[in-house]
Write an enzyme that holds these catalytic residues in place. Structure first.
Site, mmCIF file in Angstrom:
data_model
loop_
_atom_site.group_PDB
_atom_site.id
_atom_site.type_symbol
_atom_site.label_atom_id
_atom_site.label_comp_id
_atom_site.label_asym_id
_atom_site.label_seq_id
_atom_site.Cartn_x
_atom_site.Cartn_y
_atom_site.Cartn_z
ATOM 1 N N ARG A 59 33.166 46.989 61.386
ATOM 2 C CA ARG A 59 32.272 45.839 60.900
ATOM 3 C C ARG A 59 30.798 46.488 60.469
ATOM 4 N NH1 ARG A 59 32.425 42.629 64.905
ATOM 5 N NH2 ARG A 59 30.052 42.392 65.325
ATOM 6 N N ASP A 185 21.152 38.902 39.523
ATOM 7 C CA ASP A 185 22.603 39.076 39.424
ATOM 8 C C ASP A 185 22.882 39.681 38.172
ATOM 9 O OD1 ASP A 185 25.239 38.790 39.247
ATOM 10 O OD2 ASP A 185 25.584 36.966 40.456
ATOM 11 N N LYS A 210 34.321 42.103 39.110
ATOM 12 C CA LYS A 210 34.259 42.133 37.631
ATOM 13 C C LYS A 210 34.366 43.437 37.008
ATOM 14 C CE LYS A 210 34.054 37.575 38.266
ATOM 15 N NZ LYS A 210 33.662 37.438 39.623
#
Length: 408
Positions: A59, A185, A210
């Site tokens: 993690r 972003d 993307k």
């Protein structure tokens, strides 16, 4: 239009990939482990007291994930990068790390709906206020900044109308308010087309699902920027747990290697398709920064090295007529998302905003006949031919509707 840095193509392939594997693998191996062994208690102490640089638990870090982070930091020109299991995990964890009760966020209104919902609705439960301002209106943005403002959030280009942020202008506003951080972003632009950190942003976020991944086969998100800020986000990632798994990191590294080539092709194709659409009688309006008709064309030409692979346009037909047009596509695939090698097309009113009423969609600027097209790397002529055939049916249907109305 500024040129992309010449070394980006090399960084796509080589950054973050030193020859450190025991088997001298050319590609970064998948380190598939959830935990890491310590040879002794002394080695454990050295780790926790900062005398060694190694992994401890899955993690908190993984060698494959770390290689991808180093590559992405190099591409964006940031001091560090932190990967997540999705773009939204990157957005939410970063905002949680930067905000507390009583703080205020300014967000541009033309943005991804989940980001807007998180900022306006979810953060409000924790005492964080938010203000929405129109994209491109620096005066309105500055007017909303107050002493308790801590973050300005913008996309560039925005989703779905592809507004291009004046990042340098926003950074100039930030200088008047030293506690404010600017978060951009840059999913639609990628590091190839726009360089937000160089223009004054503090942090950049990408949905790596993307363009960075590029093949519609992984989910990932990343935040890049100042190493100190990124470390704060990374610490919270270890608590919230939205980590990227090593298999996805491996696919991401592989995808990034061709990023510059793919984006260059998609830039070129999208501009040609946008020009075709703008000249077609079945199309009411086209939104693409590469067109002089776009409100941010001049800004995009100055601050971007390419205009991207996404085009939004409004058809001269109804909600149902637009749906029939998309159903008739033979090359473009009806699907959400963007940035992959396949051309994807969607009707936001039926895809991303289906749960809203027509009135609610209209209130946030989503037209019933709005279409978002994300071009892939297929041949430009084939994409245009597919659209040309589909738009011909729209024109015929529109003429019939006018004729029927005249008879009634």
């Amino acid at each position: 239009m500024p040129a992309a840095p010449r070394d980006l193509s090399t960084a796509c392939v080589r950054a973050g990939q030193p020859r450190q594997d025991a088997y001298d693998a050319v590609t970064t191996p998948i380190s598939c482990t959830s935990t890491y062994a310590f040879g002794s208690s002394a080695e454990l102490r050295d780790h926790f007291e900062g005398r060694t640089n190694r992994e401890e638990y899955g993690r908190y870090g993984n060698p494959t994930v770390r290689a991808a982070e180093e590559k992405l930091a190099a591409l964006d020109g940031g001091g560090d990068a932190c990967l997540f299991a999705s773009g939204m995990a990157a957005v939410t964890t970063t905002l949680f790390a930067l905000l507390k009760k009583g703080d205020h966020v300014v967000l541009t209104s033309d943005c991804y709906r989940r980001t807007r919902s998180f900022v306006q609705n979810f953060l409000a439960r924790y005492g964080v206020e938010a203000s929405l301002v129109p994209a491109g209106d620096l005066a309105a943005l500055e007017a909303e900044v107050r002493p308790e403002t801590r973050v300005i959030v913008t996309e560039s280009p925005t989703n779905p109308y592809l507004r291009v942020a004046d990042i340098e202008g926003i950074a100039a506003i930030k200088k008047k308010f030293p506690k404010v951080k600017v978060l951009v972003d840059s999913t639609f632009a990628t590091p190839i087309n726009q360089r937000p950190l160089e223009q004054g942003a503090d942090l950049v976020i990408h949905s790596a699902t993307k363009y960075l991944g590029g093949h519609n086969d992984l989910l990932a998100g990343v935040v890049t920027g100042d190493a100190g800020l990124v470390s704060v986000v990374r610490d919270l990632r270890g608590v919230l747990g939205g980590v990227l798994d090593p298999h996805a990191a491996y696919l991401l590294i592989r995808g990034i290697k061709t990023l510059a080539l793919r984006v260059e092709r998609q830039n070129r194709t999208a501009l040609a398709v946008a020009q075709f659409l703008e000249a077609h009688p079945a199309v009411e309006r086209v939104f693409y920064p590469g067109l002089p008709s776009h409100p941010d064309h001049e800004l995009a030409s100055k601050t971007m090295s390419g205009f991207g692979g996404v085009i939004s346009f409004v058809l001269r037909t109804s909600l149902e007529g637009t749906a029939r047009a998309l159903d008739a596509c033979q090359l473009a695939t009806v699907a959400p998302s963007l940035g992959g090698v396949e051309t994807l097309i969607e009707q936001p009113a039926l895809m991303s905003f289906y749960e809203l009423t027509p009135q609610e969609r209209a209130a946030i600027g989503i037209r019933e006949s709005l279409v978002r097209l994300a071009v892939g790397i297929e041949d430009e002529k084939d994409i245009v031919a597919d659209l040309e055939r589909v738009l011909a049916t729209v024109s015929q249907a529109t003429k019939k509707e006018v004729f029927d109305a005249a008879l009634s």
